[in-house]
Design a protein around this motif. Structure first.
Motif, short mmCIF file in Angstrom:
data_model
loop_
_atom_site.label_atom_id
_atom_site.label_comp_id
_atom_site.label_asym_id
_atom_site.label_seq_id
_atom_site.Cartn_x
_atom_site.Cartn_y
_atom_site.Cartn_z
N ILE A 107 20.09 -8.27 -40.65
CA ILE A 107 20.43 -9.03 -39.46
C ILE A 107 21.13 -10.31 -39.90
CG2 ILE A 107 19.51 -10.27 -37.46
CD1 ILE A 107 17.22 -8.23 -37.43
N LEU A 112 24.07 -14.26 -35.39
CA LEU A 112 23.12 -14.43 -34.28
C LEU A 112 23.20 -15.85 -33.73
CD1 LEU A 112 20.87 -13.24 -32.54
CD2 LEU A 112 19.25 -13.84 -34.37
N TRP A 131 20.23 -10.75 -23.74
CA TRP A 131 19.94 -10.39 -25.13
C TRP A 131 20.51 -9.03 -25.50
CZ3 TRP A 131 18.93 -13.81 -28.57
CH2 TRP A 131 18.32 -15.01 -28.19
N ALA A 135 22.95 -8.34 -28.68
CA ALA A 135 22.79 -7.24 -29.64
C ALA A 135 24.08 -6.44 -29.77
CB ALA A 135 21.64 -6.34 -29.21
N MET A 148 16.71 -8.95 -31.18
CA MET A 148 17.52 -10.13 -31.41
C MET A 148 16.83 -11.38 -30.87
SD MET A 148 20.05 -9.05 -33.10
CE MET A 148 19.40 -7.50 -33.73
N TYR A 152 15.76 -14.50 -33.20
CA TYR A 152 16.24 -15.86 -32.91
C TYR A 152 15.07 -16.83 -32.78
CZ TYR A 152 19.10 -19.62 -31.00
OH TYR A 152 19.74 -20.83 -30.83
#
Length: 219
Positions: A107, A112, A131, A135, A148, A152
């Motif tokens: 990731i 992000l 969200w 993604a 995600m 975060y």
């Protein structure tokens, strides 16, 4: 016939002039594949021993074109920054950096951060149920949106909170330096720093505990 020749000669002269001009222009640029890119050198030289160092890197990320151009270098340094912030500043040693999804995909935390930033921040993305879009923008499926959000919250939300506080704090300091003498200004700053640290600790606990329960499956 003479008129035709004059036109030909004139065109030849123009072409020669343009060629000479362009050659001179590119030579004067002094471009070389061996010439160092100072932005790369600055990014690579960054170290993190205090939050002001984190702020310097986060300030760089305000420029989207800069991030696009130096994505590789910034991604490496962003992970180093998070490693310091989470392990040293927050004293949390149980979060791997970088994190991986269940199917062993890395990731990208810089991605992000940037995608959520463009979406208006964590609260705005959450309030508007974006969200899944986050993604998808990162190359995942829509049903990875909740992953995600958790990533975060676990890795970036407290960082962003503290970053915004430092920006506000800097503006307050500038204002108080104009309005007050050094002594009273220091006293006010100490009081505000104490209140902010209390808010910071509460937010860290508020974010950390629910995320840990979600990851471990505990109620």
């Amino acid at each position: 016939m003479k008129e035709k020749q004059r036109v030909i000669d004139h065109n030849i002269t123009n072409e020669e002039y343009k060629e000479d001009y362009l050659n001179s222009y590119f030579q004067n640029l002094h471009l070389s594949s061996f010439e160092p890119d100072w932005n790369v050198m600055i990014i690579q030289a960054m170290e993190f021993h205090d939050f002001s160092h984190c702020k310097s890197l986060l300030d760089m990320l305000k420029d989207g074109e800069f991030v696009f151009k130096y994505k590789h270098e910034l991604e490496i340094k962003f992970e180093k920054m998070l490693e310091w912030f989470i392990k040293v500043k927050l004293r949390i040693s149980t979060r791997p950096i970088p994190p991986f999804s269940a199917d062993n995909r890395k990731i990208d935390l810089l991605d992000l951060y940037m995608v959520v930033k463009r979406g208006g921040g964590y609260k705005n993305v959450t309030d508007n149920n974006l969200w899944a879009v986050v993604a998808k923008d990162m190359g995942y499926d829509y049903n990875d949106g909740e992953l995600m959000r958790i990533m975060y919250a676990m890795y970036l939300d407290v960082l962003v909170f503290y970053y915004k506080f430092k920006i506000v704090q800097g503006k307050v300091i500038e204002k108080e330096m104009v309005e007050h003498d050094e002594g009273p200004s220091d006293l006010i700053l100490i009081k505000k720093e104490g209140r902010a640290n209390g808010m910071f600790k509460k937010k860290r606990h508020f974010i950390t505990m629910p995320c840990l329960m979600e990851m471990t499956g505990k109620d």
